[in-house]
Motif scaffolding. Sequence first.
Motif, PDB file in Angstrom:
ATOM      1  N   ILE A 352     -91.037  23.265  35.846  1.00 13.12           N
ATOM      2  CA  ILE A 352     -92.117  24.150  35.410  1.00 13.12           C
ATOM      3  C   ILE A 352     -91.816  24.683  34.013  1.00 13.12           C
ATOM      4  N   ARG A 353     -90.556  25.051  33.784  1.00 15.28           N
ATOM      5  CA  ARG A 353     -90.178  25.592  32.475  1.00 15.28           C
ATOM      6  C   ARG A 353     -90.427  24.550  31.383  1.00 15.28           C
ATOM      7  N   ASN A 354     -90.063  23.310  31.653  1.00 13.58           N
ATOM      8  CA  ASN A 354     -90.292  22.255  30.669  1.00 13.58           C
ATOM      9  C   ASN A 354     -91.777  22.032  30.424  1.00 13.58           C
ATOM     10  N   ALA A 355     -92.570  22.123  31.482  1.00 16.48           N
ATOM     11  CA  ALA A 355     -94.015  21.931  31.322  1.00 16.48           C
ATOM     12  C   ALA A 355     -94.606  23.010  30.417  1.00 16.48           C
ATOM     13  N   TYR A 356     -94.212  24.266  30.621  1.00 19.22           N
ATOM     14  CA  TYR A 356     -94.721  25.332  29.758  1.00 19.22           C
ATOM     15  C   TYR A 356     -94.194  25.187  28.338  1.00 19.22           C
ATOM     16  N   SER A 357     -92.953  24.733  28.196  1.00 22.27           N
ATOM     17  CA  SER A 357     -92.425  24.493  26.859  1.00 22.27           C
ATOM     18  C   SER A 357     -93.227  23.403  26.161  1.00 22.27           C
ATOM     19  N   PHE A 358     -93.576  22.351  26.910  1.00 23.41           N
ATOM     20  CA  PHE A 358     -94.425  21.291  26.363  1.00 23.41           C
ATOM     21  C   PHE A 358     -95.754  21.868  25.893  1.00 23.41           C
ATOM     22  N   PHE A 359     -96.378  22.703  26.728  1.00 20.06           N
ATOM     23  CA  PHE A 359     -97.682  23.270  26.367  1.00 20.06           C
ATOM     24  C   PHE A 359     -97.557  24.265  25.221  1.00 20.06           C
ATOM     25  N   SER A 360     -96.426  24.966  25.150  1.00 17.39           N
ATOM     26  CA  SER A 360     -96.230  25.888  24.032  1.00 17.39           C
ATOM     27  C   SER A 360     -96.227  25.138  22.707  1.00 17.39           C
ATOM     28  N   HIS A 361     -95.528  23.998  22.682  1.00 14.84           N
ATOM     29  CA  HIS A 361     -95.519  23.193  21.460  1.00 14.84           C
ATOM     30  C   HIS A 361     -96.882  22.528  21.223  1.00 14.84           C
ATOM     31  N   ALA A 362     -97.520  22.108  22.307  1.00 15.32           N
ATOM     32  CA  ALA A 362     -98.857  21.518  22.165  1.00 15.32           C
ATOM     33  C   ALA A 362     -99.841  22.543  21.608  1.00 15.32           C
ATOM     34  N   LEU A 363     -99.722  23.791  22.057  1.00 12.16           N
ATOM     35  CA  LEU A 363    -100.592  24.852  21.543  1.00 12.16           C
ATOM     36  C   LEU A 363    -100.322  25.092  20.067  1.00 12.16           C
TER      37      LEU A 363
END
Length: 855
Positions: A352-363
């Motif tokens: 989950i942490r990696n997924a949010y990190s991915f979305f943080s960079h995507a944002l």
Amino acid sequence: MTGKAGGSVELVNKLLELFEREKQRSPLKRGIVFWYDEDADGRELGEIRDTLKGEGIQVRELREDNAFQIKYLLEVEQRETSFLLYAPFARPEPERNMLLDILLYSAEFKTDETALLAEELGLDLNRARSFLQRYKLFFREKRRKEKFRRLLPLQGKEGDWKAAVFAVLAQANSAQPMDVFRAVIGEGLKEESNQALIRIGKFAPLEDFYLWIYTHFGLRETESPSLKEVFATMVWCHAVTCAPETEVILPRYETRLPNTCYVFLEDWLREERGRKVLKPLVQQLESDWGLYGKLRELPLDRLVDCLTFPLTDEVVLENLQDLLLYHRVSGLGLDQMIDQRLSGYWAEEKRIRNAYSFFSHALSLTLYKEKAHKAHYRLKGRDWIRAYTEHDYKIDQIYRKLMWIYNQAGMPDELTPLRDHLTRWVEEEFLPDLADYTDRMMTRELAARWPINGVLQQSAFFRERIAPLVEKTTERIFVIISDALRYEAGAELFEKLGQRLNAEVSLEPMQATLPSYTRLGMGALLPGKVTRIDEQGTVYVEELPATGVSTREKILQQAVPDGVAFRLDDWIQLGKEKGLEAIRGRRVVYLYHNRIDATGDQQVTETYTFDDVQQAIEELERVVGKLTGTFSAKRIFITADHGFLYQHSPLEADRLADRVEDKVMEQHRRFAIGRDLTVTPGAQRVSLDYLNLDLEAVVAGGLNRFKAGGGMKFVHGGAMPQEVVVPVIQYREIHGRGRKREEAYVDVRVAMRSKVITHYQFNALFFQEQKVSRDFRPRHLRAAFYKGDERISNEVTLVFDSDREAPDRHTETTFTLIEGRDFAGKPCILRLEDVTGAKIELYVEEPFELRVYDV
């Protein structure tokens, strides 16, 4: 009947006293004692048997079918032996008692076991009799009694006694209801297979346990209590406390003590082991309640508040993907929402942490995309450098980290459309625009005169950065040259090094030689001048070939006789003693690091380029630590020979330029060097007069590649900023008076004028005194309200890591008081504990007044 242990000390002593009296009155000096035990269920005689055996007394068990054997044993075989005749049943009527004649001349053991047990446990008999009789099965076994006694409070009541019984049977850490229920729930919600519940039902009244738990958590009594109802009530209370909007989508559960339920689950969710136990149980409720569809009905800004359910993260991530793919996201505050989810319990899971990190960079990348403009693309050389080092490098950095997270963390296939969407923007808009800008700059001035005034040149690196230090100081200088460490990666390494204690770190851009390739770049970083390039492409510095570490060392020693050069890995592997010996008396140490280029330059491994960039950054960070620690380094430079371009998608046909012909001395996918070279379409001639070389180069324009063997994703040699703008990091270890013994952390205070609590749920405001910088590190505080030594609220962990100005450094958090306490006009404290490091320390205690008169 046999067993490992059983019976109280008092009971054994009374038996021994009775035997002593019988021996004294018996002509045969022996005693025979009958013990009719109608409460025998669960009793174990191990301890009694062992003790009596030591006194020469045998224990025999009476059964309905062995009266004759016993009679023969006592009156014929062993007439002088003492016996305890134990009967696990009530004394028979005289006419049915086959051993009545022996009983009449023997003794019968009768005792008030309840009184003995109360005495043994230190309980008041009058208060404890009914309890001890009701729980007599539990007390049959010695180990259970010992554990019960350890858990017993000094001034306990019947509720405390029951709690101790349940704690022993549930194998809980304490007799606190929280710990007991955790132990029971940890065995699952199915009563028929819950081993803790089975043990409770076997040795204690199960209805008492349910009544005790229902009462503690405020549930109404019911004829069919269940663990699932209690647990579901807790989950419901936690969900509606965190996100009140969920009350309309969840089945309703009633309790008089919702805060108690909320705090119980909150405390458990904060623990890693607790989450492992809770996750499958909560997921079962998610399924039972059909929660997926219901959570999707909530707006995203309300959904992010729901921290109770693991399923919430799945729905939030789906919402984020939809927004980033199909909608404008500027002004929606998605970054705060992601931060909020990252502070949740389930985000502690790596996936989950990696997924949010991915979305943080995507944002971040999407926000750059939405704000894309070219106002910073001014047609002057220094502006071209500045446009990249102040703005565009961040896009490269964010995209690289996004791709690294996607590849390394094993992102689900559902995220592939977003990755591809952002890749298309980077490769079809951002990079082509930057390439057009670079081509215009090349045509305007750089192709004819490559060096830009006011920008550090790679060919001047030693002369302008190293030589002055050699002349003015006695410090040993380490120079790490990391092959293909481009500027954006250097910027990330710079940020990491800046977090080290007693570090003074700077970062500046350096313009690499053009063409931007290893041989020329490595030669330019040495003292002296590049004097020629031979027909085989060998670069000479001061007429020495700069092709390997040993010859580079010779070139270095022409300027600094006590200089030395190593491959970084080779030197580190020498260890401390040999490593120190190898650099003893050396002023300048060149260390060559090759992680990125070694991977990217191979077609079979170039797809792992971003993985190796991350690995290179981590390696270099560790090396700096080792140099300053093991080898007492005070000054370190980190730079590169060139950078690189990377394209994830297959190269389009129109980006392939024909190979350069005529007198080519060296040719790769982005450049060629020689004489009288043909300039094919999509390429540009570059003068090498700036190096005083009687040669010329042709570089591929824009993002083009020459038709050549090898991979096409990872390339360098051209004039794009990613290839020719390289970092120069200066790291200085501070010594002397300016050296700090420990890190300084931001200060925090409670920013509330009124410190009176009037509601069970209320907000507290905190202020971070300094902004986070290289001088002040973030501080982590654990906060909760206490009345004396008893915690009376939920516990929260607060992270004070803001780097903003004072008005934006306030943090507000919600506390919930636990019901069932006297909160009318009583003092309490807000206790803040520093949990920043490994050691937990009290930070501050702030007095408050409680004026809560009802729930």
